[in-house]
Design a protein around this motif. Structure first.
Motif, PDB file in Angstrom:
ATOM      1  N   THR A 145       0.901  -1.209  -0.061  1.00 46.91           N
ATOM      2  CA  THR A 145       0.128   0.112  -0.006  1.00 46.91           C
ATOM      3  C   THR A 145       0.889   1.254   0.088  1.00 46.91           C
ATOM      4  O   THR A 145       0.607   2.219  -0.920  1.00 46.91           O
ATOM      5  N   ILE A 146       1.893   1.161   0.853  1.00 45.26           N
ATOM      6  CA  ILE A 146       2.858   2.359   1.046  1.00 45.26           C
ATOM      7  C   ILE A 146       3.491   2.555  -0.217  1.00 45.26           C
ATOM      8  O   ILE A 146       3.534   3.503  -0.778  1.00 45.26           O
ATOM      9  N   GLY A 147       3.898   1.589  -0.999  1.00 48.36           N
ATOM     10  CA  GLY A 147       4.591   1.242  -2.098  1.00 48.36           C
ATOM     11  C   GLY A 147       3.873   1.891  -3.525  1.00 48.36           C
ATOM     12  O   GLY A 147       4.283   2.670  -4.299  1.00 48.36           O
ATOM     13  N   LEU A 148       2.777   1.583  -3.484  1.00 48.14           N
ATOM     14  CA  LEU A 148       2.042   2.127  -4.537  1.00 48.14           C
ATOM     15  C   LEU A 148       1.697   3.557  -4.552  1.00 48.14           C
ATOM     16  O   LEU A 148       1.643   4.595  -5.456  1.00 48.14           O
ATOM     17  N   ASP A 149       1.899   4.296  -3.345  1.00 43.60           N
ATOM     18  CA  ASP A 149       1.710   5.590  -3.258  1.00 43.60           C
ATOM     19  C   ASP A 149       3.324   6.455  -3.266  1.00 43.60           C
ATOM     20  O   ASP A 149       3.355   7.345  -4.055  1.00 43.60           O
ATOM     21  N   VAL A 150       4.243   5.894  -2.605  1.00 41.80           N
ATOM     22  CA  VAL A 150       5.421   6.507  -2.421  1.00 41.80           C
ATOM     23  C   VAL A 150       6.209   6.342  -3.739  1.00 41.80           C
ATOM     24  O   VAL A 150       6.877   7.255  -4.313  1.00 41.80           O
ATOM     25  N   CYS A 151       5.782   5.166  -4.508  1.00 42.73           N
ATOM     26  CA  CYS A 151       6.560   5.161  -5.999  1.00 42.73           C
ATOM     27  C   CYS A 151       6.333   6.087  -6.793  1.00 42.73           C
ATOM     28  O   CYS A 151       6.674   6.351  -8.065  1.00 42.73           O
ATOM     29  N   THR A 152       5.033   6.637  -6.740  1.00 41.35           N
ATOM     30  CA  THR A 152       4.479   7.703  -7.576  1.00 41.35           C
ATOM     31  C   THR A 152       4.572   9.204  -7.182  1.00 41.35           C
ATOM     32  O   THR A 152       3.597   9.839  -7.512  1.00 41.35           O
ATOM     33  N   GLU A 153       5.194   9.632  -6.092  1.00 36.40           N
ATOM     34  CA  GLU A 153       5.065  10.822  -5.525  1.00 36.40           C
ATOM     35  C   GLU A 153       6.195  11.663  -6.275  1.00 36.40           C
ATOM     36  O   GLU A 153       7.512  10.828  -6.669  1.00 36.40           O
ATOM     37  N   VAL A 154       6.077  12.755  -6.492  1.00 41.89           N
ATOM     38  CA  VAL A 154       6.963  13.816  -7.199  1.00 41.89           C
ATOM     39  C   VAL A 154       7.785  14.232  -6.201  1.00 41.89           C
ATOM     40  O   VAL A 154       7.376  14.918  -5.144  1.00 41.89           O
ATOM     41  N   PRO A 155       9.222  14.089  -6.324  1.00 37.53           N
ATOM     42  CA  PRO A 155      10.038  14.637  -5.457  1.00 37.53           C
ATOM     43  C   PRO A 155       9.814  16.369  -5.150  1.00 37.53           C
ATOM     44  O   PRO A 155      10.075  17.015  -6.250  1.00 37.53           O
ATOM     45  N   VAL A 156       9.574  16.732  -4.257  1.00 37.31           N
ATOM     46  CA  VAL A 156       9.134  18.308  -4.171  1.00 37.31           C
ATOM     47  C   VAL A 156      10.277  19.077  -3.314  1.00 37.31           C
ATOM     48  O   VAL A 156      10.540  18.379  -2.148  1.00 37.31           O
ATOM     49  N   CYS A 157      10.779  20.012  -3.817  1.00 37.24           N
ATOM     50  CA  CYS A 157      11.916  20.459  -3.195  1.00 37.24           C
ATOM     51  C   CYS A 157      11.844  21.949  -2.893  1.00 37.24           C
ATOM     52  O   CYS A 157      11.809  22.910  -3.502  1.00 37.24           O
ATOM     53  N   VAL A 158      10.843  22.189  -2.080  1.00 39.82           N
ATOM     54  CA  VAL A 158      10.427  23.656  -1.574  1.00 39.82           C
ATOM     55  C   VAL A 158      10.860  24.028  -0.099  1.00 39.82           C
ATOM     56  O   VAL A 158      10.504  22.940   0.724  1.00 39.82           O
ATOM     57  N   PRO A 159      11.098  25.098   0.101  1.00 38.92           N
ATOM     58  CA  PRO A 159      11.569  25.335   1.618  1.00 38.92           C
ATOM     59  C   PRO A 159      10.427  24.754   2.636  1.00 38.92           C
ATOM     60  O   PRO A 159      10.803  24.442   3.770  1.00 38.92           O
ATOM     61  N   SER A 160       9.556  25.215   2.543  1.00 38.55           N
ATOM     62  CA  SER A 160       8.170  25.039   3.356  1.00 38.55           C
ATOM     63  C   SER A 160       8.068  23.608   3.809  1.00 38.55           C
ATOM     64  O   SER A 160       7.799  23.085   4.883  1.00 38.55           O
ATOM     65  N   VAL A 161       8.616  22.932   2.800  1.00 39.78           N
ATOM     66  CA  VAL A 161       8.439  21.153   2.958  1.00 39.78           C
ATOM     67  C   VAL A 161       9.868  20.754   3.973  1.00 39.78           C
ATOM     68  O   VAL A 161       9.634  19.878   5.151  1.00 39.78           O
TER      69      VAL A 161
END
Lengths: 331, 509
Positions: free
Chosen positions: B299-315
């Motif tokens: 379940t985690i894999g289905l999500d994390v494998c399709t997440e866009v790497p976000v590089c913004v200061p607030s994160v």
């Protein structure tokens, strides 16, 4: 001097290779109506979306009433009303329920919520449409509903992206009327359009954008006298007989340029703004045998002025700058 | 006189009678639920389904009353459960596929984001509204169950537990489809009915009209402790999958500056820990632990494998504020496939360890504790190793394909799922081929063992070592390549972390 309602400083935004906004800076005074003009793809919507906290800049700073859009988006959102150029409405939801939903979403409760909905419906003349499904409205009604929705939380600044696009003349008159009332109430209105003459009539200040850059700012008159065409005047001349006579006459007079042929004559340009020069040339025309039936000065239209401005600054001329259909007088 | 000097109280503005009708829903209910209920209860899908359900149940009841059979009660039960299951497990979840998709299509989400509604409230509100409508359908079937009581032979508790379970499963399935509706890919959303309708119909028909209905009633009498634990762990897993899909949907439509990955991943790990502890404390159910870890990882894999790497200061800022430890934690919880990949590698090790520990033969364990003597645990069997390695290969291989070949695709989730579906179809073809071929099948399976899913065919083979070797080899290659790609993403993150740390230091000064 009071704090600007909108302040944009050195704004940059790119999408891949495309530089949508390229170092834009301007201020909008509180309580003013500011028009934002440019052709499609000039960068207007991107700039407006950043101001409305819906997008982020690569560089630069935007403040609304002194609050930074990037650092305090929640505060900024409470100060602005956003009306996009296009928005869908919900099926199976009436106009009344639509506004009620947004009033709830904005945090209004109980009687206060009902009062806000009522005020907005009265202002935008939506009460007769209360029971109509929101997705079954005409474009003009939809825009009024959108305006009503954006006013629910009584924002200080109203940002409207091409609100008149696609409206029929009657709906445009109604929308302009509502915008004027809001301006009189002291709201700051930031409105974009690619219909220049329309904004010229109702804005205190105009910003002209082309290819991501701000190319001019000021009122409509300042644009008309700006650039290479400052110091010339246009005249419409009707003659009895063929228009070629007028064209030939213009060719023989060094200070006159024949611009275009009209049904009853033509438009000429005189290289002076002095009315005495015009009177002298009119006398010459009559003296030279032209049968003049009408001779009057024309205001330089904003579209021409904008294109002249771009040519003067070596900017590519966008296509298309749209002229609106004629509106009734005293709209 | 004094009375006349009192300032007159301004008259309260009158509210138009049309507008005073807006008090139909309490202010305490979330605006999103109010709006969705107003919309949903007016749709033809809801009204039509509601009416058809009533008509069919009414006629069935009449028919049953006229029939002279000793089995009438059971027949009515089956009919009620069959119809309600179709509504709750197929029709209502299918409506979920349009929930957020319509908002995306109509560009209304952006306007909503300017209100006080968070993306979590938007997505969960939509789900809650659909579940409320299913509850209304359930309420409409209750009178028929009450009438059925008079026909005798009713196991009241079992049947109530069964209907509650169907309702719970409907909640979970609706959550999954609402989560799917956050994808812009029409192809992906079209996949849901394609899978749900045939498989759902088959499952419901065979359960209700097959021999399993009686069996189910027996299960729901909750006599066996093992069955009870297994049942509740399964429910927890279903609930978790539902929650995760909803939250995954939230992440897909949320602003880039928001980190929803931290919450999702943390909840998953904590819940997994709790379930594992419960299972460890109940000896007979321990063997489920491995499958629980793998289910969580999938379940985690289905999500994390399709997440866009976000590089913004607030994160990055909240992690950087906590120094080196914060940054280390961030490596597992920053949004993006790169941190997800690390998390999955850890889960892989956890799965192997859990398998090794829990697959001690229960008789040995008892002997060890009661007699204090020495026994060696059986540990992981070849079959289990192949299962673990194969599952993680199936999760990670599509990620590598997405990162290398279709990394510019706007909806990586759709791409990832499509690759999984394609792998499934290819595996099916390989399986069919080996089934019909005589002799040459094994070689073909080895040749196609790079396809995620083909490892399952090795499970039926006597020679599982080859399967383990090949799948492990492919998993290692995929992991190394992904590691290289992830390192690049982490170097970007490290640069941002440094910039944010400098900013924070300046503010302190």
């Amino acid at each position: 001097m009071s704090e600007p309602a909108i302040s944009v400083q050195n704004l940059y935004r790119s999408f891949g290779e495309l530089q949508a906004v390229n170092g834009v800076s301007f201020d909008v005074a509180p309580g003013s109506v500011c028009g934002f003009i440019g052709a499609n793809g000039a960068g207007k919507t991107t700039t407006m979306r950043i101001i409305a906290s819906l997008d982020y800049p690569n560089e630069g700073r935007v403040t609304i009433c002194g609050h930074d859009v990037m650092n305090k988006p929640a505060k900024v959102r409470s100060l602005i009303g956003w009306m996009p150029d296009h928005f869908g409405n919900y099926s199976h939801v009436t106009v009344l329920e639509y506004l009620d939903f947004y009033a709830r979403a904005l945090g209004y409760r109980g009687k206060e919520r009902q009062m806000r909905v009522q005020e907005v419906m009265e202002f935008a003349d939506l009460l007769p449409l209360a029971d109509r499904f929101s997705n079954k409205l005409s474009k003009g009604m939809t825009q009024r509903l959108g305006l009503g929705r954006s006013l629910l939380h009584d924002p200080e600044v109203l940002i409207m992206d091409e609100p008149a696009a696609g409206l029929d003349p009657k709906a445009r008159v109604e929308l302009k009327h509502l915008i004027r009332i809001l301006a009189e109430e002291g709201k700051t209105i930031f409105i974009s359009s690619h219909i220049l003459s329309e904004l010229g009539e109702m804005c205190d200040h105009l910003l002209f954008m082309n290819e991501g850059r701000l190319v001019h700012q000021g009122d409509a008159e300042s644009l008309r006298v700006h650039g290479k065409q400052a110091g010339v005047s246009l005249y419409r001349v009707h003659v009895v007989g063929p228009a070629e006579e007028l064209a030939n006459w213009a060719a023989m007079n060094p200070n006159v340029e024949f611009l275009e042929t009209l049904r009853l004559g033509g438009r000429i340009e005189i290289d002076s703004a002095d009315p005495e020069k015009a009177a002298y040339l009119l006398a010459r025309m009559i003296q030279d045998g032209l049968k003049i039936s009408e001779f009057h000065r024309e205001e330089r239209n904003l579209e021409d002025a904008f294109i002249d401005l771009l040519e003067a600054t070596n900017q590519p001329v966008p296509n298309p700058i749209v002229s609106p259909p004629q509106l009734p007088i005293n709209s | 006189m004094s009375e006349s000097t009192l300032p007159a109280k301004p008259p309260e503005p009158e509210i138009d009678p049309i507008i005073s009708g807006l008090a139909d829903f309490s202010d305490r209910i979330s605006p999103m639920i109010v709006k969705e209920l107003r919309q949903g209860l007016r749709t033809r899908t809801f009204t039509g389904t509601f009416l058809v359900l009533q008509v069919i149940l009414g006629f069935s009841m009449l028919g049953a009353m006229m029939a002279d059979s000793s089995n009438t009660g059971q027949m009515i039960s089956s009919m009620v459960f069959f119809l309600f299951s179709i509504v709750a497990l197929i029709l209502q979840p299918l409506r979920g596929t349009a929930a957020v998709a319509t908002e995306l299509k109509d560009d209304t989400l952006e306007i909503l984001s300017l209100t006080r509604l968070s993306t979590v409230r938007i997505v969960f509100g939509k789900w809650a509204s659909l579940v409320s409508q299913t509850a209304l359908m359930l309420a409409a079937t209750v009178p028929y169950l009450v009438m059925r009581y008079f026909f005798g032979g009713m196991q009241l508790f079992s049947e109530l537990a069964l209907i509650a379970t169907v309702f719970f499963l409907s909640m979970c399935l609706t959550a999954v489809t609402v989560g799917f509706s956050c994808s812009r890919s029409i192809l992906l959303r079209a996949l849901v009915p394609l899978l749900l309708i045939p498989f759902g119909l088959m499952a419901i028909s065979s359960t209700v009209f097959g021999f399993q209905f009686g069996l189910l009633q027996e299960v729901f009498s909750f006599q066996d402790k093992d069955v009870v634990i297994t049942f509740f762990v399964s429910l927890v897993l279903c609930g978790y999958v539902g929650y995760y899909f909803l939250d995954m949907g939230v992440g897909r439509i949320a602003a880039m500056a928001e980190n929803h990955s931290f919450r999702k991943r943390l909840i998953s790990l904590v819940l997994m820990g709790v379930v594992l502890v419960i299972l460890f404390l109940n000896d007979p159910a321990q063997k489920m632990s491995l499958f629980v870890v793998v289910a969580f990882a999938c379940t985690i894999g289905l999500d994390v494998c399709t997440e866009v790497p976000v590089c913004v200061p607030s994160v990055v800022r909240p992690f950087v504020k906590r120094g080196k430890f914060g940054r280390m934690v961030g490596r597992l919880f920053y949004p993006g496939w790169h941190s997800g990949f690390l998390l999955l590698l850890i889960l892989f090790v956890v799965a192997l360890a859990i398998g090794e520990v829990t697959y001690v033969d229960s008789s040995y364990r008892r002997g060890y504790t009661s007699l204090g003597g020495h026994t060696s645990p059986t540990g992981l069997t070849n079959e289990l190793v192949l299962f673990i390695v194969g599952m993680f290969y199936t999760i990670l291989a599509p990620l590598l394909i997405v990162r290398i070949f279709i990394k510019k695709m706007k909806d990586a989730f759709a791409g990832y799922v499509m690759i999984l579906v394609l792998s499934g179809l290819l595996t099916l073809l390989v399986s069919l081929f080996t089934g019909i071929s005589s002799g040459g099948g094994d070689g073909f399976v080895i040749l196609t063992s790079w396809i995620p899913g083909v490892w399952m065919i090795f499970m039926d083979n006597s020679d599982k070592e080859i399967g383990i070797f090949l799948t492990s080899l492919f998993l290692a290659i995929v992991s190394v390549l992904l590691g290289v790609l992830a390192a690049r993403e982490f170097s970007n993150t490290a640069r941002l972390e440094k910039a944010v740390a400098d900013d924070l230091a300046q503010v302190k000064e």
